[in-house]
Structure formats: C-alpha cells, structure tokens
Write a protein that holds these residues in place. Structure first.
Motif, PDB file in Angstrom:
ATOM      1  N   GLU A 470     -19.365 -15.355  15.046  1.00  0.00           N
ATOM      2  CA  GLU A 470     -19.111 -16.619  14.348  1.00  0.00           C
ATOM      3  C   GLU A 470     -18.053 -17.480  15.010  1.00  0.00           C
ATOM      4  OE1 GLU A 470     -20.396 -18.121  11.714  1.00  0.00           O
ATOM      5  OE2 GLU A 470     -21.910 -16.610  11.291  1.00  0.00           O
ATOM      6  N   ARG A 471     -17.203 -16.840  15.825  1.00  0.00           N
ATOM      7  CA  ARG A 471     -16.097 -17.623  16.393  1.00  0.00           C
ATOM      8  C   ARG A 471     -15.568 -16.935  17.643  1.00  0.00           C
ATOM      9  NH1 ARG A 471     -14.749 -15.502  10.781  1.00  0.00           N
ATOM     10  NH2 ARG A 471     -16.056 -13.892  11.580  1.00  0.00           N
ATOM     11  N   ASP A 472     -14.842 -17.698  18.444  1.00  0.00           N
ATOM     12  CA  ASP A 472     -14.204 -17.129  19.629  1.00  0.00           C
ATOM     13  C   ASP A 472     -13.017 -16.284  19.192  1.00  0.00           C
ATOM     14  OD1 ASP A 472     -16.027 -18.557  21.042  1.00  0.00           O
ATOM     15  OD2 ASP A 472     -14.617 -20.074  21.794  1.00  0.00           O
ATOM     16  N   PHE A 473     -12.643 -15.381  20.076  1.00  0.00           N
ATOM     17  CA  PHE A 473     -11.476 -14.552  19.783  1.00  0.00           C
ATOM     18  C   PHE A 473     -10.403 -14.887  20.799  1.00  0.00           C
ATOM     19  CE2 PHE A 473      -8.830 -10.766  19.613  1.00  0.00           C
ATOM     20  CZ  PHE A 473      -8.778 -10.519  18.252  1.00  0.00           C
ATOM     21  N   PRO A 474      -9.167 -15.089  20.354  1.00  0.00           N
ATOM     22  CA  PRO A 474      -8.127 -15.476  21.306  1.00  0.00           C
ATOM     23  C   PRO A 474      -7.675 -14.279  22.134  1.00  0.00           C
ATOM     24  CG  PRO A 474      -7.168 -15.216  19.137  1.00  0.00           C
ATOM     25  CD  PRO A 474      -8.643 -14.997  18.974  1.00  0.00           C
ATOM     26  N   ALA A 475      -7.349 -14.555  23.386  1.00  0.00           N
ATOM     27  CA  ALA A 475      -6.700 -13.530  24.198  1.00  0.00           C
ATOM     28  C   ALA A 475      -5.205 -13.642  23.978  1.00  0.00           C
ATOM     29  CB  ALA A 475      -7.034 -13.748  25.670  1.00  0.00           C
ATOM     30  N   PRO A 476      -4.482 -12.543  24.086  1.00  0.00           N
ATOM     31  CA  PRO A 476      -3.034 -12.612  23.901  1.00  0.00           C
ATOM     32  C   PRO A 476      -2.406 -13.554  24.931  1.00  0.00           C
ATOM     33  CG  PRO A 476      -3.766 -10.339  23.882  1.00  0.00           C
ATOM     34  CD  PRO A 476      -4.933 -11.165  24.327  1.00  0.00           C
ATOM     35  N   ALA A 477      -1.238 -14.056  24.599  1.00  0.00           N
ATOM     36  CA  ALA A 477      -0.508 -14.918  25.526  1.00  0.00           C
ATOM     37  C   ALA A 477      -0.094 -14.102  26.757  1.00  0.00           C
ATOM     38  CB  ALA A 477       0.734 -15.474  24.830  1.00  0.00           C
ATOM     39  N   SER A 478       0.163 -14.800  27.844  1.00  0.00           N
ATOM     40  CA  SER A 478       0.504 -14.078  29.078  1.00  0.00           C
ATOM     41  C   SER A 478       1.810 -13.302  28.908  1.00  0.00           C
ATOM     42  CB  SER A 478       0.627 -15.068  30.238  1.00  0.00           C
ATOM     43  OG  SER A 478       1.565 -16.071  29.889  1.00  0.00           O
ATOM     44  N   ARG A 479       2.672 -13.834  28.080  1.00  0.00           N
ATOM     45  CA  ARG A 479       3.950 -13.173  27.878  1.00  0.00           C
ATOM     46  C   ARG A 479       4.168 -13.046  26.386  1.00  0.00           C
ATOM     47  NH1 ARG A 479       9.742 -14.260  30.155  1.00  0.00           N
ATOM     48  NH2 ARG A 479       9.729 -16.087  28.859  1.00  0.00           N
ATOM     49  N   SER A 480       4.510 -11.860  25.924  1.00  0.00           N
ATOM     50  CA  SER A 480       4.689 -11.665  24.486  1.00  0.00           C
ATOM     51  C   SER A 480       6.037 -12.216  24.053  1.00  0.00           C
ATOM     52  CB  SER A 480       4.611 -10.181  24.145  1.00  0.00           C
ATOM     53  OG  SER A 480       5.744  -9.515  24.661  1.00  0.00           O
ATOM     54  N   PHE A 481       6.180 -12.323  22.740  1.00  0.00           N
ATOM     55  CA  PHE A 481       7.470 -12.763  22.212  1.00  0.00           C
ATOM     56  C   PHE A 481       8.571 -11.814  22.661  1.00  0.00           C
ATOM     57  CE2 PHE A 481      10.888 -12.403  19.171  1.00  0.00           C
ATOM     58  CZ  PHE A 481      11.278 -13.725  19.016  1.00  0.00           C
ATOM     59  N   ARG A 482       8.245 -10.535  22.586  1.00  0.00           N
ATOM     60  CA  ARG A 482       9.207  -9.497  22.944  1.00  0.00           C
ATOM     61  C   ARG A 482       9.707  -9.679  24.376  1.00  0.00           C
ATOM     62  NH1 ARG A 482       9.433  -4.403  20.238  1.00  0.00           N
ATOM     63  NH2 ARG A 482       7.904  -5.313  18.857  1.00  0.00           N
ATOM     64  N   GLN A 483       8.780 -10.013  25.256  1.00  0.00           N
ATOM     65  CA  GLN A 483       9.169 -10.214  26.654  1.00  0.00           C
ATOM     66  C   GLN A 483      10.086 -11.434  26.795  1.00  0.00           C
ATOM     67  OE1 GLN A 483       5.088 -10.076  28.001  1.00  0.00           O
ATOM     68  NE2 GLN A 483       5.533  -8.305  29.295  1.00  0.00           N
ATOM     69  N   TRP A 484       9.760 -12.470  26.032  1.00  0.00           N
ATOM     70  CA  TRP A 484      10.621 -13.658  26.050  1.00  0.00           C
ATOM     71  C   TRP A 484      12.025 -13.306  25.568  1.00  0.00           C
ATOM     72  CZ3 TRP A 484      12.940 -16.125  21.773  1.00  0.00           C
ATOM     73  CH2 TRP A 484      13.605 -17.332  22.078  1.00  0.00           C
ATOM     74  N   TRP A 485      12.053 -12.537  24.460  1.00  0.00           N
ATOM     75  CA  TRP A 485      13.338 -12.174  23.875  1.00  0.00           C
ATOM     76  C   TRP A 485      14.157 -11.360  24.874  1.00  0.00           C
ATOM     77  CZ3 TRP A 485      16.113 -13.474  19.672  1.00  0.00           C
ATOM     78  CH2 TRP A 485      17.226 -12.677  19.369  1.00  0.00           C
ATOM     79  N   GLU A 486      13.471 -10.401  25.499  1.00  0.00           N
ATOM     80  CA  GLU A 486      14.191  -9.538  26.430  1.00  0.00           C
ATOM     81  C   GLU A 486      14.570 -10.271  27.712  1.00  0.00           C
ATOM     82  OE1 GLU A 486      11.500  -6.287  26.433  1.00  0.00           O
ATOM     83  OE2 GLU A 486      12.266  -5.551  24.500  1.00  0.00           O
ATOM     84  N   GLY A 487      13.855 -11.345  28.000  1.00  0.00           N
ATOM     85  CA  GLY A 487      14.226 -12.192  29.121  1.00  0.00           C
ATOM     86  C   GLY A 487      15.346 -13.131  28.685  1.00  0.00           C
ATOM     87  N   GLU A 488      14.962 -14.396  28.428  1.00  0.00           N
ATOM     88  CA  GLU A 488      16.018 -15.344  28.109  1.00  0.00           C
ATOM     89  C   GLU A 488      16.332 -15.473  26.619  1.00  0.00           C
ATOM     90  OE1 GLU A 488      12.997 -15.936  29.305  1.00  0.00           O
ATOM     91  OE2 GLU A 488      12.341 -18.000  28.980  1.00  0.00           O
ATOM     92  N   GLY A 489      15.409 -15.058  25.759  1.00  0.00           N
ATOM     93  CA  GLY A 489      15.525 -15.364  24.336  1.00  0.00           C
ATOM     94  C   GLY A 489      16.787 -14.856  23.671  1.00  0.00           C
ATOM     95  N   ARG A 490      17.173 -13.626  23.992  1.00  0.00           N
ATOM     96  CA  ARG A 490      18.293 -12.995  23.312  1.00  0.00           C
ATOM     97  C   ARG A 490      19.585 -13.797  23.462  1.00  0.00           C
ATOM     98  NH1 ARG A 490      18.517  -7.400  22.946  1.00  0.00           N
ATOM     99  NH2 ARG A 490      17.259  -7.292  24.832  1.00  0.00           N
TER     100      ARG A 490
END
Ligand code: SF4
Lengths: 493, 227, 255
Positions: A470-490
C-alpha cells in the motif's frame, strides 16, 4: 453490497478469516460511502449533543454511567437475586438460560403452552445472538421482525450490520426491490412510501399476533422492571398487543435502581442516535393487571448467560458495561470502511471485535482483536468508558499465551524484544537494518521528485510485504540520532 | 410454588451460582459499597429553578411534537380545535382529571367515540386519534410520562395516527434524574410506564427521517398553565 | 531545567532530524539536555501485540535508564502514552516497580506537551518565524495523553505559518504497527483517505511528529505520486528559530 439473498453473513467457516470480507467491503464503494457518511454523521451528532448539553461535564456523566454499570457487575449475583424477587413479585415469570439453545427452548415451550401461532418481534441483539428467529420458524410459528430495518432484512434473508441501525448497508433501491419481490407491491424507492407499506403490513400482524418477543435495554433490580427503548414504537406494540410477552435479556442489563435509569437514558440516546431521549422508553413491571384494559396476560423474562459469566471475570468485566449504543461503531475508522458483516458475527465494530472472541473463542475469531489500529476513537466515544483498546491488547495477550498466534510471529517478537534489552544488541540490529534497507532503497534516494531527502523502498518481502503493498517504506537515515549525539550533539550549544 | 421449574432451562440457584463463581465468591452478598450516587452536579441538566413550562415546550417541539398552550378553562376548546383541524372523525379518550367533559364535548361536536375499554387494542386500530392525560412530564427532554391503569390503556397513546396529550404545567418535573424520586415514591409501579418523546420515527432507510412508522405520526400537547 | 531525551527506536534510526531539532529547541529554551545512552525502545510493539513479558522487561529497563532524570521528553506521543498509561499497569502486582513506573510516568512528556504544559512557552514572544502553508496530523495517541489541540495552538503562534486544518483531523491514519502489515487493505483504505484529506488542503508541508504515522502517511503519499514535505513540530520550531537550516543542512540531511 454485501449480503446477497440466501447466504447468511454470520454462517461462517471457523476459524473466521476477516480479510476476504474486509477486502470485498473496502472495494464496495457504495457500501463504504453509505456506511462512512452515516457513521460520520452520527458520530458528529453524538459529540455535538454531549458538548451542547453537558459541556465540560461530559466526562463526568460518562464516568458516572460507567460506574453505575461497573458497580452492578461487581455485585451482579446480588442484584440478580434482587431483580428476580422484584420481577417475580410483579408477576413476571423469570427463566434462566445458560446458552442460546436453552433460551430458545424456553421461548418455544412458552409458545407451545400458550398455543401461540404468530409472533411479532422487536429488535433485539440478544435474540440475534441466540438465533431465535429460525428456531421459531422451524417450530411452525410465523414470526415477523417489526423494526423496519430488521423487517427489511428478514424479507431479504440478510443480517443486521450495525447494532443500532441494522440495515446501514442497504440503500432504498434494495428495499424497494425486496418489497416488490416479497410483498408483491409495485416497486417504489420512496422512503415514505416504503415505510407506509411496511406500516400497513405490520399492523395486520399486530392485530393477529398472540406472542410478542422483545429484548431489553435495562433491567431495574429494585423494581423488577424491564426497560425497552425504541424509536419506531414497534417495541410497544410487541409488548402490549399480543397476549404473551417474552423478553430476552443478557444478565449484564441490570442496573440497581430507578434513579440510575435516568442517567443511563441520558447517555444512551445521545450516544446512539444523538437524540436527548429515544422516542419511546417503555418500562414494564409485570403483566396487565386486573383493572387494566390492555397489555399482555403473561410476561416472561429469559435471562441469558451464554458466555457472559466468562466475560464477567476480572480482566474483561468492563466489557459487560456495554449498553449497545453503537457509538464505538460510528466512531471506528475500521468499521467505517469494512461495515458490520466483515466481523462475521452478530456484534460488530469495536465492541463486537472484543466480545465475539470471548463468546465464541479467540481461536475461532483470531482476526478480530488484531484488525484494529488501536486508535482509541471507540474508547473516547463510549458512554460507559470501556477501554476497548486495552481489551484488544488483553485478547492479543491471550492469543499469544494460548498459542493461537503463530509460532513464527511469536519467535520474531521474542527475538525482537531480546535484541532491545541491551544497548549493544540494539545498536547492532539498527546498524544491520540501516545497511539492508538503505541498500534496498538505493536509487530511490533524495534525487527523485519532491522534497523528501530520504531513501524509500517500494517492495519488501516477508513481514513488511503488507506494508509495501500500500505504501513505500522509508530507509533509515544515513546517520542515526545516536551517532549525531555521540559526534557533535552532546557538546554543541 | 415454582411454575418456571417445569420449563426448560437452568435452575435459578445454579444460574446465580455461576455468576457468583465468576465474581470469585461463594454466593450473593450485599454490596459493601453503596450504588453510585446520582449527583446533580454531575448528571442534572435542568434544575427546578428553570422555567419548566418553557423548557418543556421548547424540548417537546424540538422532539417533533406540537405544543398548544392554554389555561384550565380552555382545555376542552383547545382539544376540540386541534382534533377538528386535523380532520379527526373517530377518537378514543382516556380517563383523567384533565379529560373530564372532553368526551361529551367532542361527542356533541359530532366526533365518534371509540369504545376501547372492553376490547383493548382490537378496538383501537380504526381510531383516528387517541386523547390522554399524562402522569408526568420531563422538561429536560420534552417527554410525556404515560402510565397504564384503570381508564388509561396502553394503546391510547400508540395505536392511532394522532396522539393528543393534555399536560398540566404542574405535571412537569425538571430532569430525567427526577424520575427516580417520582417513581420510587409511588406505592406500586404501574405495569407499564412509557416515556414518550416525539412521534414514532425511523431513519432506517438511508438515514432519512420518517414519522409514523408504527405509532403516531403526530403528537400534540395541550399544555395547561395551572400555576 | 534538566531534560533527558527519549528518542525512541523509530526516531533514532528513521527520524534523527526530529530528535536533533528537539534538542536544539530545548537548549534554546534554557534546558540542560542529556541523552542516556543505554535507552532502546519503550516496548510498545511488544505490549500492543500481546507480549506482556517482553514489554515488562523493556519497561523495567526504561525505568532504570531514566531513574535519575528530572524530565523525560520524547518526540513520540505513542511512546509517551506507553510510559504514562501502560507502565504502571504492567507492574500492577509489584508495588515497588509500580511506584517506580508511576514516578517515571509523572516525569514523561511528549515534546509539544512539554512546551505547553511545563515550559509554557509562547512561540510568538520567542520570535519563531516560519514562512509557508502547512497542515497538521493529529496522532491518535495524543488522546491518551489528554491532548487535543495543544500542537495546533503552537502552530498558530508561529509567525508566517499559514495553518490549514484537515477536514477530519481526528480520524486515524491507519498505522497501528502490525495492523498496517497484517490488514493492509483496511489500513490502506484509511491512509488513502488521510492522503486525500491532506491533498485537499493544498499545503506543501505536513507537520507530523509521530514517526509511525509519518512513515505510513508519507509512504502512501509517495506511492500515490504526491510529494510533500513531512516535518515534526520540533523541526518547524527549530527552523523557525534558525537553529536548523530549512532545506536541511548537509549534517542533518537524511540521505
Ligand atoms: S462499547 Fe461503549 S460505545 Fe460501544 S456499543 Fe457498547 S456502550 Fe456503546
């Protein structure tokens, strides 16, 4: 439209498979349009009615109505005894039926002793449940459904698809055809003309009927009264004109006293048809008395269990608060699209999806508790505040425990649950998921039309096959939130 | 004496025992907590301070009934006027304080009085109208309360295409929750109490509202200001 | 004020930008934000599908992970509802855990709810400016949180944003987790109607904060060849405050 003549919608092979019926109904655009607009209209009427009359007290009055029913159920044995005494004192013959067959047998025995030949019947979901109509007909008792909708369904050998508005799935042309075919009248599709034809036809039956069968909306324990609400007035005819009246009622219809009746009536009609009160609220306390001019010589009440004592057990007890108002059906986005016959049983919509598996076994109706998005519209609409989504989840739990749910699905969920119980397993699974889905979604990336910057997958086999149908399924983003947090986010400010 | 014991079905004690079992106890015991109180704060819509006549008339009209206000002296005149206007020929009339003299008046006006007392429903099918008083009325919903009893047949308010009810202003209680008080105080409940809120109606065919499907097509209320 | 972000399992993988936006907005509003790294999933899929044991184990984990948090904020209404409504019920027979569950329930908020009820922010006063027409999808689980029009109220306080209401905002989009895969015909009919409702608004942007609903609705939009922009409320606010590049800067891009 569903329900071609001669094929009863509720004679279903078990375990019942909802999907083919639902698919057929979804594709039936006329049905969807009918059911959709009728239910939306009623749902709006209900909301507006409550808002207008109770305003911010709406919650309170629903809580009270629910508490009245819950209290009665919590002490149902005691209130039953009180009712039986009071009704007996008023001259009502009270009978007890463990199941539908017993209830029907009692009714047939009453008819036999009284020599009844012609039965007029008012709308009653309980008698649909016990399948009384075929039982009466088989015993040679001519029986007529007198509620206009039910009358039409009887002519058409069809079954109700809504607990309040039984022929919500039929249009006027279908009624016209049924009348022409079965009553031999010239075809018309004018609702006023059709109603007039039915009135004349049914009047003739009331004149001659010697048995009236009804359901009951409430049983008042303190007074022994049977309360029946109808808009058409057929309920009054059926319980007043023939010399014998037999009422069928599930044990959950009890309420403690007359002061509670007022509250229940306030919420019932508003929830059901957006009226302040049903046209006729008939409160019957015993047969015609010696100094009266009309009314039945005998009143019988058949109290029905038929699986209700199972539902009465702790976890599911709240389901018996139901006053069959139909508000949950009208509010339900699933019911609006698949109609009542897709549920394969007498009670449809959210309440049906919850009680049918309990009355007839979850293994026989495994789809019903699952074919819902758990959106909660039913809970919000319910005048006695039955938490239907919670009940669906409880049923799903039961299905897992009883292994009605397949071994494969159980394994998947257990494994999934296990993977989420540790941060590193979770990261591993998320990583694999990202790689796989992004690979599947390659070429459908940010470069295709539109503002979406993610990749999409248009076909996935296995568990997500239904999704991508019935619909397309999204692929995950190239970088997860967790990766962002562990990179610059924190540390970012 | 247990006549029902001869019928098929379950035994009362066994039936109730199953219910007790499901509740996890040996047998019925009286509730430890009282039944929920119906508090005005929660459930009452119309209070005694309201103009009950006006609220009732507005709600009755909203429910599809036609209200004809009059005073004590005007009852006969109003009843006759309504029935004549509707072209009623055969009328059945109940008994009641408010209906005294109505039968004689209508008969004098040339209407045929249907003798329903002995034959009950059988006599009623050919009547054009039924005239009754009420045993109460509810302002909140515009409802008539009709009880059965001597001189008050069930069919009078049901069988004919027109039902005309005479309601006194003093018959009106504010709210549905007042019904409990009214009925609990009555010595013996009548065998039939019917709350009438509008003409007989159906919306079964495509949701289109049609009146008079089984019962009266029209309900007229002669509202007597007896304050 | 200290806030722990609960990103949710779907949010972490599929909607990181919504989480990033939430962090930036909360920081701008003066909150000290942390992200307990041990968090995974609230257990909602297990609970909803009848796996009470699995759900309980995950709930116990969540309670532990967020034990020290002052406030827990999540972009997902359904996960917030899971914590608030279901967790205490899961530990009905364990007084100690039930108390801990109730404590977490009392500290947990959906993002827009937190802005309205706890921080009591006025987006107008804050100078949030976002140019464009947008409609909003009300996710059903907000009902369980007792939220009705809070998010719409926030949208109404954004300068430049022309909000177009759906005709039937209260009607479910048909997601429902396994419902969407098991009963795709019913779910599909529901989401098609939702897409039609969205299209009728003519808005190019759909504000949708619930990841499940977003996956469903956007996926259906795409299947029907209708390419709209889907954003969480947090993203709109972050963009409106200049904390995120409206087009999506390279670092925040999904792809
Ligand atoms: S479950 Fe509630 S809403 Fe549904 S029919 Fe019963 S009382 Fe009405």
């Amino acid at each position: 439209m569903t329900g071609s003549p001669h094929e009863h919608p509720f004679d279903v092979p078990l375990p019942f498979d909802l999907r083919p019926r639902a698919e057929k109904a979804v594709r039936d655009l006329q049905l969807r349009q009918f059911v959709g607009s009728a239910t939306r209209g009623k749902d709006r009427g209900r909301r507006d009615g409550f808002r207008e009359v109770f305003g911010d007290r709406s919650e309170g009055v629903r809580t009270l109505a629910g508490a009245i029913k819950q209290h009665t159920l919590d002490h149902l044995d005691w209130y039953l005894e009180r009712f039986i005494e009071a009704a007996g004192g008023a001259g009502v013959h009270v009978h007890f039926a463990q199941d539908g067959a017993q209830a029907n047998a009692i009714c047939l025995e009453i008819a036999r002793r009284q020599g009844c030949r012609l039965c007029v019947k008012s709308k009653s979901m309980v008698t649909e449940e016990t399948e009384l109509l075929p039982a009466l007909l088989a015993a040679g008792i001519e029986t007529i459904e007198t509620d206009l909708g039910e009358f039409i369904l009887q002519l058409d050998h069809d079954a109700p698809s809504h607990i309040v508005t039984p022929m919500i799935h039929k249009d006027r042309a279908a009624v016209g055809r049924a009348f022409a075919r079965e009553l031999g009248v010239p075809y018309t599709d004018d609702p006023a003309r059709l109603t007039a034809i039915a009135r004349e036809h049914l009047r003739e039956k009331y004149r001659r009927a010697d048995l009236g069968v009804s359901g009951a909306n409430f049983l008042v324990a303190e007074t022994g009264s049977i309360v029946i609400c109808t808009n058409e007035g057929n309920g009054r005819f059926c319980t007043s004109a023939p010399r014998v009246h037999v009422a069928f009622a599930g044990i959950e219809k009890l309420i403690p006293g007359p002061e509670h009746l007022g509250v229940m009536l306030k919420v019932l009609a508003r929830s059901s048809t957006a009226q302040p009160l049903t046209c006729y609220t008939h409160c019957i306390t015993g047969p015609r008395r010696a100094d009266e001019h009309d009314g039945p010589d005998e009143v019988h009440l058949i109290l029905l269990d038929n699986g209700r004592t199972e539902i009465l057990r702790e976890e599911t007890r709240e389901l018996l608060r139901c006053i069959r108002c139909g508000a949950c059906l009208n509010a339900c986005p699933v019911y609006r699209r698949i109609g009542g016959h897709s549920y394969g049983a007498v009670y449809s919509g959210p309440i049906g999806a919850a009680i049918t598996p309990l009355l007839k076994g979850v293994h026989n109706f495994p789809d019903l508790p699952k074919a819902t998005s758990l959106c909660g519209a039913c809970f919000e609409a319910c005048p006695v505040k039955i938490d239907l989504p919670r009940q669906f989840i409880a049923l799903r739990r039961r299905m897992v425990e009883q292994r009605v749910t397949g071994a494969w699905e159980r394994a998947v969920f257990r494994l999934w649950g296990w993977s989420l119980r540790s941060a590193w397993r979770y990261r591993l699974v998320s990583g694999v998921q990202r790689v796989v889905l992004r690979w599947l979604g390659r070429g459908m990336g940010p470069n295709d039309a539109g503002p979406s910057t993610r990749r999409w997958v248009s076909r996935i086999p296995g568990v997500l096959k239904g999704w991508t149908g019935e619909r397309d399924f999204p692929a995950p983003a190239s970088r997860s939130f967790r990766q962002w947090w562990e990179g610059e986010g924190r540390s970012e400010r | 004496m247990k006549p029902q014991a001869q019928y098929p079905g379950a035994d009362r004690a066994a039936f109730v025992a199953r219910v007790s079992g499901a509740l996890g106890r040996a047998g019925p015991t009286s509730p430890t907590e009282p039944a929920p109180q119906v508090e005005d704060r929660v459930a009452r819509v119309t209070g005694p301070e309201a103009d009950l006549g006006a609220v009732f008339a507005a709600q009755a009209a909203a429910a599809g009934m036609t209200v004809h206000p009059t005073n004590r002296a005007g009852v006969q005149r109003e009843v006759r006027a309504v029935l004549e206007r509707l072209g009623v020929r055969r009328v059945m009339i109940g008994e009641g304080l408010m209906l005294e003299g109505v039968a004689a008046d209508l008969s004098a006006a040339g209407l045929e009085l249907v003798a329903w007392r002995e034959r009950g429903f059988a006599a009623m099918y050919d009547a054009d109208a039924g005239v009754t008083d009420v045993q109460g009325a509810i302002a909140e919903t515009g409802t008539l309360v009709c009880c059965s009893g001597p001189g008050r047949a069930r069919g009078l308010s049901l069988v004919a295409p027109i039902h005309l009810a005479v309601v006194r202003r003093s018959d009106i209680v504010p709210d549905l929750v007042d019904l409990g008080v009214m009925r609990a105080s009555e010595a013996a409940l009548p065998s039939s109490v019917v709350l009438i809120t509008g003409p007989s109606k159906t919306a079964d065919i495509e949701g289109i509202l049609i009146t008079g499907v089984h019962g009266p097509r029209e309900v007229h209320v002669v509202l007597v200001n007896d304050a | 004020m200290k806030v722990s972000l609960f990103i949710t399992c779907l949010g972490d993988s599929f909607y990181p930008r919504a989480g990033i936006a939430a962090v930036k907005v909360l920081r701008r509003l003066g909150c000290e934000v942390d992200f307990p790294a041990a968090q995974t999933c609230c257990g909602q899929p297990m609970h909803n599908n009848g796996y009470a044991g699995e759900a309980r184990a995950l709930a116990a984990r969540m309670i532990e992970v967020f034990a020290a948090s002052e406030h827990v904020v999540t972009p997902s209404g359904s996960c917030a509802a899971m914590v608030r409504k279901v967790y205490p019920e899961l530990f009905e027979h364990d007084a100690r855990m039930k108390a801990a569950a109730e404590s977490l329930a009392a500290r947990t908020f959906e993002f827009s709810e937190f802005l309205v009820k706890v921080l009591k922010v006025d987006l107008r006063a804050l100078g949030v400016r976002w140019e464009g027409r947008a409609t909003y999808h009300y996710s059903c689980h907000l009902r369980e949180l007792g939220m009705t029009d809070e998010a719409e109220g926030l949208l109404g306080r954004i300068e430049g944003l022309e909000y177009v209401r759906l005709a039937s905002p209260e009607e479910c989009c048909g997601f429902g987790g396994t419902f969407a895969t098991h009963y795709e015909v019913i779910s599909g009919a529901m989401v098609r109607d939702k897409v039609a409702d969205i299209r009728a608004t003519g808005a190019p942007t759909v504000v949708c904060s619930e990841s499940g609903c977003g996956m469903n609705i956007e996926g259906a939009c795409r299947r029907q060849g209708c390419h709209l922009e889907f954003k969480s409320l947090a993203e709109i606010i972050a963009e409106g405050l200049g904390l995120l590049d409206r087009a999506g800067g390279a670092a925040e891009r999904h792809a």
